[in-house]
Design an enzyme around this catalytic site. Structure first.
Site, mmCIF file in Angstrom:
data_model
loop_
_atom_site.group_PDB
_atom_site.id
_atom_site.type_symbol
_atom_site.label_atom_id
_atom_site.label_comp_id
_atom_site.label_asym_id
_atom_site.label_seq_id
_atom_site.Cartn_x
_atom_site.Cartn_y
_atom_site.Cartn_z
ATOM 1 N N ARG A 1 -2.148 -30.500 -34.022
ATOM 2 C CA ARG A 1 -2.446 -29.194 -34.690
ATOM 3 C C ARG A 1 -1.413 -28.700 -35.482
ATOM 4 O O ARG A 1 -0.972 -27.434 -35.640
ATOM 5 C CB ARG A 1 -3.041 -28.025 -33.690
ATOM 6 C CG ARG A 1 -4.156 -28.486 -33.103
ATOM 7 C CD ARG A 1 -5.616 -28.650 -33.542
ATOM 8 N NE ARG A 1 -6.430 -29.207 -32.717
ATOM 9 C CZ ARG A 1 -6.555 -30.287 -32.714
ATOM 10 N NH1 ARG A 1 -6.078 -31.222 -33.155
ATOM 11 N NH2 ARG A 1 -7.448 -30.615 -31.726
ATOM 12 N N SER B 1 -11.327 -22.558 -29.485
ATOM 13 C CA SER B 1 -10.213 -22.643 -28.336
ATOM 14 C C SER B 1 -9.207 -21.394 -28.386
ATOM 15 O O SER B 1 -8.226 -21.539 -29.564
ATOM 16 C CB SER B 1 -9.550 -23.937 -28.215
ATOM 17 O OG SER B 1 -10.594 -24.946 -28.151
ATOM 18 N N GLU C 1 -3.408 -20.305 -29.116
ATOM 19 C CA GLU C 1 -3.498 -21.363 -30.208
ATOM 20 C C GLU C 1 -3.955 -20.535 -31.404
ATOM 21 O O GLU C 1 -3.594 -21.090 -32.580
ATOM 22 C CB GLU C 1 -4.470 -22.208 -29.783
ATOM 23 C CG GLU C 1 -5.386 -23.123 -30.751
ATOM 24 C CD GLU C 1 -5.151 -24.486 -30.872
ATOM 25 O OE1 GLU C 1 -5.257 -25.163 -29.732
ATOM 26 O OE2 GLU C 1 -4.909 -25.251 -31.827
HETATM 27 C C1 LIG Z 1 -16.378 -22.308 -32.753
HETATM 28 C C2 LIG Z 1 -14.916 -22.908 -33.180
HETATM 29 C C3 LIG Z 1 -14.769 -24.310 -32.972
HETATM 30 C C4 LIG Z 1 -13.556 -24.648 -33.240
HETATM 31 N N1 LIG Z 1 -13.413 -26.141 -33.004
HETATM 32 C C5 LIG Z 1 -12.143 -26.840 -33.437
HETATM 33 C C6 LIG Z 1 -12.152 -28.195 -33.229
HETATM 34 O O1 LIG Z 1 -12.996 -28.720 -32.499
HETATM 35 N N2 LIG Z 1 -10.867 -28.725 -33.643
HETATM 36 C C7 LIG Z 1 -9.947 -28.064 -34.315
HETATM 37 O O2 LIG Z 1 -8.974 -28.447 -34.729
HETATM 38 N N3 LIG Z 1 -9.995 -26.611 -34.567
HETATM 39 C C8 LIG Z 1 -11.226 -26.138 -34.230
HETATM 40 N N4 LIG Z 1 -11.549 -24.616 -34.544
HETATM 41 C C9 LIG Z 1 -10.495 -23.926 -35.162
HETATM 42 C C10 LIG Z 1 -10.565 -23.809 -36.632
HETATM 43 O O3 LIG Z 1 -12.050 -23.916 -37.308
HETATM 44 C C11 LIG Z 1 -9.666 -24.638 -37.436
HETATM 45 O O4 LIG Z 1 -8.376 -24.341 -37.002
HETATM 46 C C12 LIG Z 1 -10.065 -24.520 -38.975
HETATM 47 O O5 LIG Z 1 -9.251 -25.533 -39.626
HETATM 48 C C13 LIG Z 1 -9.464 -23.034 -39.659
HETATM 49 O O6 LIG Z 1 -10.070 -23.208 -40.936
HETATM 50 P P1 LIG Z 1 -10.213 -21.635 -41.683
HETATM 51 O O7 LIG Z 1 -10.566 -21.986 -43.062
HETATM 52 O O8 LIG Z 1 -10.835 -20.849 -40.716
HETATM 53 O O9 LIG Z 1 -8.831 -21.317 -41.479
HETATM 54 P P2 LIG Z 1 -8.093 -19.887 -41.189
HETATM 55 O O10 LIG Z 1 -8.267 -19.725 -39.839
HETATM 56 O O11 LIG Z 1 -8.441 -18.882 -42.214
HETATM 57 O O12 LIG Z 1 -6.482 -20.187 -41.246
HETATM 58 C C14 LIG Z 1 -5.965 -21.238 -40.324
HETATM 59 C C15 LIG Z 1 -4.421 -21.319 -41.027
HETATM 60 O O13 LIG Z 1 -4.226 -22.098 -42.244
HETATM 61 C C16 LIG Z 1 -3.512 -21.272 -43.360
HETATM 62 N N5 LIG Z 1 -4.267 -21.485 -44.629
HETATM 63 C C17 LIG Z 1 -5.662 -21.481 -44.814
HETATM 64 N N6 LIG Z 1 -6.006 -21.864 -46.016
HETATM 65 C C18 LIG Z 1 -4.884 -22.433 -46.680
HETATM 66 C C19 LIG Z 1 -4.613 -22.684 -47.648
HETATM 67 N N7 LIG Z 1 -5.537 -22.900 -48.873
HETATM 68 N N8 LIG Z 1 -3.285 -23.109 -48.216
HETATM 69 C C20 LIG Z 1 -2.162 -22.828 -47.106
HETATM 70 N N9 LIG Z 1 -2.629 -22.398 -46.206
HETATM 71 C C21 LIG Z 1 -3.864 -22.150 -45.811
HETATM 72 C C22 LIG Z 1 -3.631 -20.005 -42.936
HETATM 73 O O14 LIG Z 1 -2.925 -18.955 -43.246
HETATM 74 C C23 LIG Z 1 -3.594 -20.043 -41.235
HETATM 75 O O15 LIG Z 1 -2.173 -20.390 -41.034
HETATM 76 C C24 LIG Z 1 -12.714 -24.020 -33.942
HETATM 77 C C25 LIG Z 1 -12.972 -22.717 -34.427
HETATM 78 C C26 LIG Z 1 -14.339 -22.032 -33.884
HETATM 79 C C27 LIG Z 1 -14.458 -20.744 -34.092
#
Ligand SMILES: Cc1cc2nc3c(=O)[nH]c(=O)nc-3n(C[C@H](O)[C@H](O)[C@H](O)COP(=O)(O)OP(=O)(O)OC[C@H]3O[C@@H](n4cnc5c(N)ncnc54)[C@H](O)[C@@H]3O)c2cc1C
Length: 346
Positions: free
Chosen positions: A162, A238, A342
């Site tokens: 991660r 998580s 996390e």
């Molecule tokens: C129900 C649920 C289940 C999940 N299951 C998993 C799982 O199985 N495995 C897992 O790894 N994660 C899981 N996650 C966590 C999450 O979905 C991931 O971390 C996902 O990649 C976050 O994507 P996001 O677009 O929402 O990013 P955000 O939460 O908006 O941002 C995450 C990070 O990325 C940065 N960021 C976003 N876009 C960019 C960009 N274009 N350029 C530079 N930086 C950027 C942000 O500043 C932040 O630091 C889960 C979340 C939920 C709600």
């Protein structure tokens, strides 16, 4: 490009917390980033995706950036190894669904993870024995410091659990597109707990006719049985990292567990290659009697105690933060272990 002042972020965080930012900038191409008047924007500047790994702890005083770069380009579908270029604003799971429909292997175990493709490459998302780093061949960014486009081959992205160069650089790099390499060669990853069962397969079975779409559907079934759908119940997945302790401290933790649960208790754990020991945070939270605990509108999810949910739909950041510290102090008291979130706090 749209630039909006005093913007409501409720639909840009999966906790569905009602917070605002001073300025919201949504762009549609990497070119638009080059023409943006950065110095005129309220500071600090922060990029988000769908906000599925974030907790806004209050209104954000600066600028929130969001990508709408939405293309998916299959460079050569005739090859065994198919290169694909994906815009950072593409919903991760739409991309996975499309690749499975094309019969390409590589992304299927990462089905149904919320969020966008740019963020997935920042986070090095992982699930069911797969990590996105294993299918990424490069990441294209806009460097906010040098104000220019940069491309990182996968080997330079410093991927770890991660974690990545982009996370470490603290917002310097805006991911604009991600290059993947998927394959037509049969390569299902079936060993993770629950997958074969969802496919109704025997232990160690590896049927020749399995398709990426069938595996995707099994993964979705397993995930739905455990995790809340962010469309129905707000959460950020998580909430805590699984703690890692030294082998010498593990004996003391076992003693504390025996004090409360008797001599037969066994703590689930995984021994890392460096000898340290990883303990599932979900087990610690459950054994601390916290399943179903609430603080205001926030609650520990009944089916998976590692998840904090916006149970009432109107939880505020303070409710989630209060529940977080209640969990941390209760687990600390019972097992002498400090849990760390996390989920990123903004
Ligand atoms: C129900 C649920 C289940 C999940 N299951 C998993 C799982 O199985 N495995 C897992 O790894 N994660 C899981 N996650 C966590 C999450 O979905 C991931 O971390 C996902 O990649 C976050 O994507 P996001 O677009 O929402 O990013 P955000 O939460 O908006 O941002 C995450 C990070 O990325 C940065 N960021 C976003 N876009 C960019 C960009 N274009 N350029 C530079 N930086 C950027 C942000 O500043 C932040 O630091 C889960 C979340 C939920 C709600």
């Amino acid at each position: 490009m749209r630039i909006i002042r005093d913007f409501d972020l409720s639909s840009f965080n999966t906790f569905r917390i009602k917070v605002k930012c001073a300025c919201f900038v949504e762009y549609e191409s990497a070119k638009e980033l080059e023409t943006l008047d950065w110095d005129s924007l309220p500071q600090p500047v922060r990029h988000i995706g769908e906000g599925s790994n974030l907790l806004f702890t209050g209104d954000f005083p600066g600028t929130i950036l969001h990508s709408c770069i939405g293309y998916i380009k299959y460079v050569d579908m005739g090859l065994d190894e198919v290169p694909v270029i994906v815009g950072s604003g593409v919903k991760w799971d739409s991309f996975v669904e499309q690749t499975c429909r094309h019969g390409l292997w590589g992304a299927e175990n990462l089905s149904l993870i919320p969020g966008e493709t740019g963020a997935a490459a920042v986070q090095n998302i992982g699930a069911y024995g797969a990590e996105i780093k294993d299918i990424i061949s490069g990441v294209v960014c806009y460097d906010l410091q040098e104000r220019k486009k940069v491309k990182f081959p996968a080997g330079e992205c410093r991927y770890a659990y991660r974690d990545s160069l982009f996370k470490e650089a603290g917002g310097r790099y805006i991911v604009t597109s991600v290059l993947f390499r998927l394959t037509r060669r049969y390569r299902p990853l079936l060993d993770y707990k629950g997958i074969r069962q969802a496919l109704c397969l025997e232990v160690n079975a590896r049927p020749d006719d399995l398709t990426p779409m069938q595996l995707r559907e099994a993964i979705i079934e397993v995930r739905r049985s455990k995790l809340p759908d962010p469309g129905e119940l707000g959460s950020a997945g998580s909430y805590f990292k699984n703690p890692v302790v030294r082998a010498t401290d593990f004996a003391g933790i076992i003693d504390l567990a025996r004090r409360d649960f008797g001599n037969d208790v066994s703590i689930p754990h995984y021994i890392n290659p460096d000898g340290t020991i990883k303990i599932p945070a979900a087990w610690l939270i459950e054994k601390s009697g916290l399943k179903g605990s609430t603080c205001g509108g926030a609650a520990v999810y009944e089916k998976q105690p590692l998840v904090i949910v916006n149970a009432t739909g109107d939880a505020c950041p303070e409710d989630i933060l209060a529940l977080e510290s209640h969990i941390v102090s209760t687990v600390q008291e019972r097992f002498g272990i400090t849990l760390h979130p996390e989920v990123e706090h903004i």
